[in-house]
Scaffold this motif. Structure first.
Motif, PDB file in Angstrom:
ATOM      1  N   THR A  86      -6.032  -3.085   4.052  1.00  9.60           N
ATOM      2  CA  THR A  86      -6.195  -4.164   5.037  1.00  9.60           C
ATOM      3  C   THR A  86      -5.943  -5.519   4.395  1.00  9.60           C
ATOM      4  O   THR A  86      -6.113  -5.699   3.191  1.00  9.60           O
ATOM      5  CB  THR A  86      -7.601  -4.142   5.659  1.00  9.60           C
ATOM      6  N   SER A  87      -5.550  -6.471   5.221  1.00 13.24           N
ATOM      7  CA  SER A  87      -5.295  -7.830   4.748  1.00 13.24           C
ATOM      8  C   SER A  87      -6.600  -8.551   4.450  1.00 13.24           C
ATOM      9  O   SER A  87      -7.673  -8.179   4.946  1.00 13.24           O
ATOM     10  CB  SER A  87      -4.498  -8.614   5.794  1.00 13.24           C
ATOM     11  N   HIS A  88      -6.491  -9.588   3.650  1.00 15.67           N
ATOM     12  CA  HIS A  88      -7.647 -10.410   3.298  1.00 15.67           C
ATOM     13  C   HIS A  88      -7.472 -11.789   3.917  1.00 15.67           C
ATOM     14  O   HIS A  88      -6.417 -12.410   3.765  1.00 15.67           O
ATOM     15  CB  HIS A  88      -7.760 -10.539   1.777  1.00 15.67           C
ATOM     16  N   TYR A  89      -8.483 -12.243   4.626  1.00 17.02           N
ATOM     17  CA  TYR A  89      -8.440 -13.558   5.262  1.00 17.02           C
ATOM     18  C   TYR A  89      -9.572 -14.405   4.674  1.00 17.02           C
ATOM     19  O   TYR A  89     -10.732 -14.242   5.063  1.00 17.02           O
ATOM     20  CB  TYR A  89      -8.587 -13.433   6.772  1.00 17.02           C
ATOM     21  N   PRO A  90      -9.255 -15.307   3.748  1.00 18.93           N
ATOM     22  CA  PRO A  90     -10.303 -16.064   3.055  1.00 18.93           C
ATOM     23  C   PRO A  90     -10.830 -17.231   3.880  1.00 18.93           C
ATOM     24  O   PRO A  90     -10.387 -18.367   3.747  1.00 18.93           O
ATOM     25  CB  PRO A  90      -9.593 -16.557   1.791  1.00 18.93           C
ATOM     26  N   GLU A  91     -11.786 -16.932   4.773  1.00 19.68           N
ATOM     27  CA  GLU A  91     -12.431 -18.002   5.514  1.00 19.68           C
ATOM     28  C   GLU A  91     -13.198 -18.907   4.557  1.00 19.68           C
ATOM     29  O   GLU A  91     -13.385 -18.589   3.380  1.00 19.68           O
ATOM     30  CB  GLU A  91     -13.400 -17.423   6.562  1.00 19.68           C
ATOM     31  N   THR A  92     -13.646 -20.031   5.073  1.00 20.95           N
ATOM     32  CA  THR A  92     -14.401 -20.974   4.261  1.00 20.95           C
ATOM     33  C   THR A  92     -15.608 -20.273   3.641  1.00 20.95           C
ATOM     34  O   THR A  92     -16.394 -19.633   4.332  1.00 20.95           O
ATOM     35  CB  THR A  92     -14.873 -22.161   5.118  1.00 20.95           C
ATOM     36  N   GLY A  93     -15.732 -20.404   2.323  1.00 16.04           N
ATOM     37  CA  GLY A  93     -16.857 -19.802   1.622  1.00 16.04           C
ATOM     38  C   GLY A  93     -16.591 -18.401   1.136  1.00 16.04           C
ATOM     39  O   GLY A  93     -17.442 -17.805   0.469  1.00 16.04           O
ATOM     40  N   ARG A  94     -15.420 -17.838   1.443  1.00 23.35           N
ATOM     41  CA  ARG A  94     -15.119 -16.475   1.020  1.00 23.35           C
ATOM     42  C   ARG A  94     -14.187 -16.502  -0.191  1.00 23.35           C
ATOM     43  O   ARG A  94     -13.266 -17.315  -0.240  1.00 23.35           O
ATOM     44  CB  ARG A  94     -14.470 -15.711   2.174  1.00 23.35           C
ATOM     45  N   PRO A  95     -14.373 -15.615  -1.186  1.00 28.02           N
ATOM     46  CA  PRO A  95     -13.510 -15.623  -2.361  1.00 28.02           C
ATOM     47  C   PRO A  95     -12.066 -15.300  -1.995  1.00 28.02           C
ATOM     48  O   PRO A  95     -11.797 -14.631  -0.988  1.00 28.02           O
ATOM     49  CB  PRO A  95     -14.111 -14.523  -3.248  1.00 28.02           C
ATOM     50  N   PRO A  96     -11.106 -15.747  -2.805  1.00 28.24           N
ATOM     51  CA  PRO A  96      -9.700 -15.400  -2.558  1.00 28.24           C
ATOM     52  C   PRO A  96      -9.453 -13.909  -2.762  1.00 28.24           C
ATOM     53  O   PRO A  96     -10.261 -13.203  -3.384  1.00 28.24           O
ATOM     54  CB  PRO A  96      -8.947 -16.240  -3.600  1.00 28.24           C
ATOM     55  N   GLY A  97      -8.322 -13.437  -2.246  1.00 26.43           N
ATOM     56  CA  GLY A  97      -8.023 -12.011  -2.280  1.00 26.43           C
ATOM     57  C   GLY A  97      -7.986 -11.411  -3.664  1.00 26.43           C
ATOM     58  O   GLY A  97      -8.385 -10.252  -3.869  1.00 26.43           O
ATOM     59  N   ARG A  98      -7.506 -12.155  -4.639  1.00 22.84           N
ATOM     60  CA  ARG A  98      -7.418 -11.634  -5.999  1.00 22.84           C
ATOM     61  C   ARG A  98      -8.779 -11.476  -6.664  1.00 22.84           C
ATOM     62  O   ARG A  98      -8.898 -10.808  -7.696  1.00 22.84           O
ATOM     63  CB  ARG A  98      -6.554 -12.576  -6.853  1.00 22.84           C
ATOM     64  N   ALA A  99      -9.811 -12.104  -6.096  1.00 27.58           N
ATOM     65  CA  ALA A  99     -11.132 -12.098  -6.716  1.00 27.58           C
ATOM     66  C   ALA A  99     -12.039 -11.002  -6.168  1.00 27.58           C
ATOM     67  O   ALA A  99     -13.202 -10.914  -6.579  1.00 27.58           O
ATOM     68  CB  ALA A  99     -11.795 -13.456  -6.525  1.00 27.58           C
ATOM     69  N   VAL A 100     -11.547 -10.183  -5.251  1.00 28.54           N
ATOM     70  CA  VAL A 100     -12.374  -9.127  -4.657  1.00 28.54           C
ATOM     71  C   VAL A 100     -11.652  -7.788  -4.765  1.00 28.54           C
ATOM     72  O   VAL A 100     -10.432  -7.730  -4.968  1.00 28.54           O
ATOM     73  CB  VAL A 100     -12.678  -9.444  -3.173  1.00 28.54           C
ATOM     74  N   PRO A 101     -12.399  -6.693  -4.646  1.00 25.12           N
ATOM     75  CA  PRO A 101     -11.756  -5.377  -4.694  1.00 25.12           C
ATOM     76  C   PRO A 101     -10.790  -5.176  -3.525  1.00 25.12           C
ATOM     77  O   PRO A 101     -10.887  -5.858  -2.496  1.00 25.12           O
ATOM     78  CB  PRO A 101     -12.929  -4.401  -4.601  1.00 25.12           C
ATOM     79  N   LEU A 102      -9.881  -4.242  -3.697  1.00 22.41           N
ATOM     80  CA  LEU A 102      -9.027  -3.868  -2.573  1.00 22.41           C
ATOM     81  C   LEU A 102      -9.895  -3.250  -1.482  1.00 22.41           C
ATOM     82  O   LEU A 102     -10.908  -2.609  -1.766  1.00 22.41           O
ATOM     83  CB  LEU A 102      -7.966  -2.868  -3.011  1.00 22.41           C
ATOM     84  N   ALA A 103      -9.504  -3.457  -0.258  1.00 22.37           N
ATOM     85  CA  ALA A 103     -10.263  -2.930   0.876  1.00 22.37           C
ATOM     86  C   ALA A 103      -9.310  -2.285   1.869  1.00 22.37           C
ATOM     87  O   ALA A 103      -8.132  -2.654   1.955  1.00 22.37           O
ATOM     88  CB  ALA A 103     -11.066  -4.043   1.556  1.00 22.37           C
ATOM     89  N   GLY A 104      -9.819  -1.324   2.586  1.00 25.81           N
ATOM     90  CA  GLY A 104      -8.979  -0.632   3.565  1.00 25.81           C
ATOM     91  C   GLY A 104      -9.791   0.380   4.337  1.00 25.81           C
ATOM     92  O   GLY A 104     -11.029   0.306   4.377  1.00 25.81           O
ATOM     93  N   ALA A 105      -9.118   1.322   4.927  1.00 29.60           N
ATOM     94  CA  ALA A 105      -9.807   2.292   5.780  1.00 29.60           C
ATOM     95  C   ALA A 105      -9.187   3.670   5.657  1.00 29.60           C
ATOM     96  O   ALA A 105      -7.980   3.813   5.432  1.00 29.60           O
ATOM     97  CB  ALA A 105      -9.760   1.833   7.236  1.00 29.60           C
ATOM     98  N   LEU A 106     -10.047   4.662   5.805  1.00 23.36           N
ATOM     99  CA  LEU A 106      -9.613   6.038   6.012  1.00 23.36           C
ATOM    100  C   LEU A 106      -9.903   6.354   7.468  1.00 23.36           C
ATOM    101  O   LEU A 106     -11.059   6.255   7.908  1.00 23.36           O
ATOM    102  CB  LEU A 106     -10.367   7.000   5.096  1.00 23.36           C
ATOM    103  N   SER A 107      -8.883   6.687   8.224  1.00 28.44           N
ATOM    104  CA  SER A 107      -9.038   6.982   9.653  1.00 28.44           C
ATOM    105  C   SER A 107      -9.008   8.483   9.866  1.00 28.44           C
ATOM    106  O   SER A 107      -8.187   9.189   9.267  1.00 28.44           O
ATOM    107  CB  SER A 107      -7.921   6.318  10.458  1.00 28.44           C
TER     108      SER A 107
END
Length: 404
Positions: A89-110
């Motif tokens: 899934t994409s990362h959307y860094p809202e105000t106060g949220r770390p940038p994408g490179r600073a967090v683990p990868l995220a996604g889903a198993l459907s």
């Protein structure tokens, strides 16, 4: 009318024919459809993910898929075709949220359990065992702890301001030993809190931003209209309009006398109505003053806060009439005031690989717990199988799968 009734009759007959030829196969063993994985360009770029990290994340989702397939509730897939697919899934860094490179990868198993059916199409017996069909999906969300996961509430008044904060989700009844938070069931080993308090000053900031923007827009639009009206009523503009009328009238019958008379009569009416609308104390001026008053209200509330109050945990009371009561410090607030929180930026262990699953949330499952869903057992698919899967899955194996 007869033609319409005939067409309706034909459609109904066709539908009845299709239904008569549709057959469920609830006792047959279905297939597991091939695995697939999606990582679109935006998802990779927004997370700063390397090709190796994406491949490793897919491998971890496939490990979870193997645990799903071993669950007695779906092994073997009796009466349905099972399908499991993964996504980044994409990362959307809202105000106060770390940038994408600073967090683990995220996604889903459907997971989808598609009922085994067969039906006639063009005189041939066909089925959708290997692809296609519709069903109620089950989502296993990995490494997502933001507001969207819980089906949480965004307070009224925050407008379009980007802020990754939300009303604290309410706890619910556990299922298969899994705690419920809002609309999801959570599996994790890390005992750190998933969210942290939102300071009162931060809770009020979106309101101040929204109201200030509304006031400035109303003020600027009003000023522009007043300026344009002053130009419209200038002698030069009046003379130019009359020249335009007279020019247009030359091509009309009788020299456009009736047209010219109408214009001469309507223009003063338009001018008077506009002058009243734009006059000091008129509707437009009042709208600007009201917007300014609302902005000054929040400005005054913020200015009156002590340093300790500004940093105090906040809460939101939807039913309160006064703004200062809707957004207030959590300590000493009534039970109707729900805590405002934001995702805990320190939840994830930075020493683990970015592809490592650290928290799992089971989403889109609460719909399968509604009484009407539980009562509907017409086919071997959708929520019937989703419930069987969740109740029989090896959740200890899932916990072992986490944090590696």
């Amino acid at each position: 009318m007869r033609l319409r009734l005939a067409l309706i009759a034909i459609c109904v007959a066709a539908s009845v024919s299709v239904m008569a030829q549709l057959r469920y196969r609830p006792t047959e063993t279905g297939p597991w459809r091939p695995w697939s994985f999606t990582a679109v360009d935006h998802a990779r770029k927004s997370r700063g993910a390397t090709a190796a990290e994406v491949q490793a994340f897919q491998a971890r989702l496939q490990e979870l898929a193997a645990i799903v397939k071993r669950a007695p509730g779906v092994s073997p897939p009796i009466g349905f075709a099972g399908e499991l697919w993964g996504s980044l899934t994409s990362h959307y860094p809202e105000t106060g949220r770390p940038p994408g490179r600073a967090v683990p990868l995220a996604g889903a198993l459907s997971f989808g359990a598609f009922p085994l059916i067969e039906f006639m199409r063009g005189g041939r017996l066909v089925n959708e065992d290997l692809k296609g069909g519709e069903t109620e999906l089950l989502q296993f969300e990995v490494n997502e702890i933001g507001e969207r996961m819980y089906g949480g509430t965004r307070p009224d008044g925050w407008g379009e301001v980007q802020l990754d904060a939300f009303v604290e989700p309410a706890a619910g009844a556990a299922v298969a030993g899994l705690p419920r938070l809002g609309d999801v069931f959570v599996v994790r080993k890390n005992p750190k809190p998933l969210w942290v308090p939102l300071a009162l000053s931060e809770a009020l900031q979106p309101i101040e931003t929204t109201r200030r923007g509304a006031f400035e827009q109303a003020r600027d639009v009003y000023a522009k209209e007043v300026k344009e009206f002053a130009e419209w009523t200038s002698p030069a503009k009046r003379a130019a309009r009359r020249r335009d009328w007279q020019q247009a009238a030359t091509s009309m019958p009788n020299g456009g006398a009736e047209f010219l008379a109408n214009m001469e009569q309507s223009e003063p009416q338009i001018e008077a109505a506009t002058a009243a609308r734009l006059a000091p104390g008129g509707p437009e001026d009042k709208r600007v003053r009201e917007a300014e008053s609302e902005w000054r209200e929040i400005d005054g509330i913020v200015a009156a806060l002590s340093p300790d109050a500004r940093n105090a945990p906040s809460c939101y009371d939807r039913g309160a009439s006064r703004l200062a009561d809707r957004f207030r410090a959590l300590a000493g607030a009534p039970a109707s005031c729900r805590a405002l929180v934001r995702p805990n930026a320190d939840y994830f262990d930075a020493n683990l690989p970015r592809s490592s699953p650290q928290v799992l949330m089971i989403a889109t499952f609460t719909r399968c717990l509604r009484p009407q869903s539980i009562a509907d057992t017409t086919s071997r698919g959708g929520c019937v199988i989703n419930r069987a899967l969740v109740e029989s899955m090896d959740w200890d194996a899932v916990r072992d799968w986490l944090d590696r």
